[in-house]
Scaffold this motif. Structure first.
Motif, PDB file in Angstrom:
ATOM      1  N   SER A 148       1.294   4.174  -3.074  1.00 57.20           N
ATOM      2  CA  SER A 148       0.924   5.478  -2.501  1.00 57.20           C
ATOM      3  C   SER A 148       2.267   6.450  -3.159  1.00 57.20           C
ATOM      4  O   SER A 148       1.845   7.449  -3.654  1.00 57.20           O
ATOM      5  N   ASN A 192       1.731   6.718  -7.001  1.00 56.74           N
ATOM      6  CA  ASN A 192       0.944   7.652  -7.199  1.00 56.74           C
ATOM      7  C   ASN A 192       1.370   8.921  -7.310  1.00 56.74           C
ATOM      8  O   ASN A 192       0.960   9.797  -7.868  1.00 56.74           O
ATOM      9  N   ASP A 193       2.320   9.476  -5.989  1.00 53.53           N
ATOM     10  CA  ASP A 193       2.840  10.775  -5.964  1.00 53.53           C
ATOM     11  C   ASP A 193       3.679  10.836  -7.025  1.00 53.53           C
ATOM     12  O   ASP A 193       3.774  12.150  -7.521  1.00 53.53           O
ATOM     13  N   SER A 249       0.936  -1.177   0.037  1.00 51.70           N
ATOM     14  CA  SER A 249       0.019   0.061  -0.015  1.00 51.70           C
ATOM     15  C   SER A 249       0.962   1.375  -0.043  1.00 51.70           C
ATOM     16  O   SER A 249       0.757   2.204  -0.581  1.00 51.70           O
ATOM     17  N   ASP A 250       1.902   1.349   0.824  1.00 53.24           N
ATOM     18  CA  ASP A 250       2.726   2.345   0.907  1.00 53.24           C
ATOM     19  C   ASP A 250       3.555   2.634  -0.411  1.00 53.24           C
ATOM     20  O   ASP A 250       3.623   3.772  -0.938  1.00 53.24           O
TER      21      ASP A 250
END
Length: 85
Positions: free
Chosen positions: A72, A75-76, A68-69
């Motif tokens: 994320s 996506n950034d 998940s990290d």
């Protein structure tokens, strides 16, 4: 005349690589690809990294939280313009 091994199982095993857990191998490989992505910023690298992360998570080499990290963070990076390459 030399006799050649015809299968991978006949090759000597390197004990050093067998001692490294799959999770550490996955993290090292994904980490190196993440660095390449940050430097080159090519969209195909992004796709490859997402696939590697998905595979590592599916195989249990990385935890759900790490997966998940990572997504994320990716996506950034997309928000910063990774896909422009």
């Amino acid at each position: 005349m030399a006799i050649h091994a015809c299968s991978a199982s006949a090759r000597p095993q390197n004990s050093h690589t067998q001692d490294i857990p799959a999770s550490q191998k996955a993290i090292a490989l994904i980490g190196s690809r993440l660095i390449e992505l940050r430097v080159n910023r090519r969209s195909e690298q992004f796709a490859e990294l997402v696939g590697m992360a998905r595979m590592a998570h599916t195989l249990g080499a990385i935890s759900a939280a790490d997966y998940s990290d990572l997504l994320s963070d990716l996506n950034d990076l997309i928000g910063e313009g990774v896909a422009r390459g």
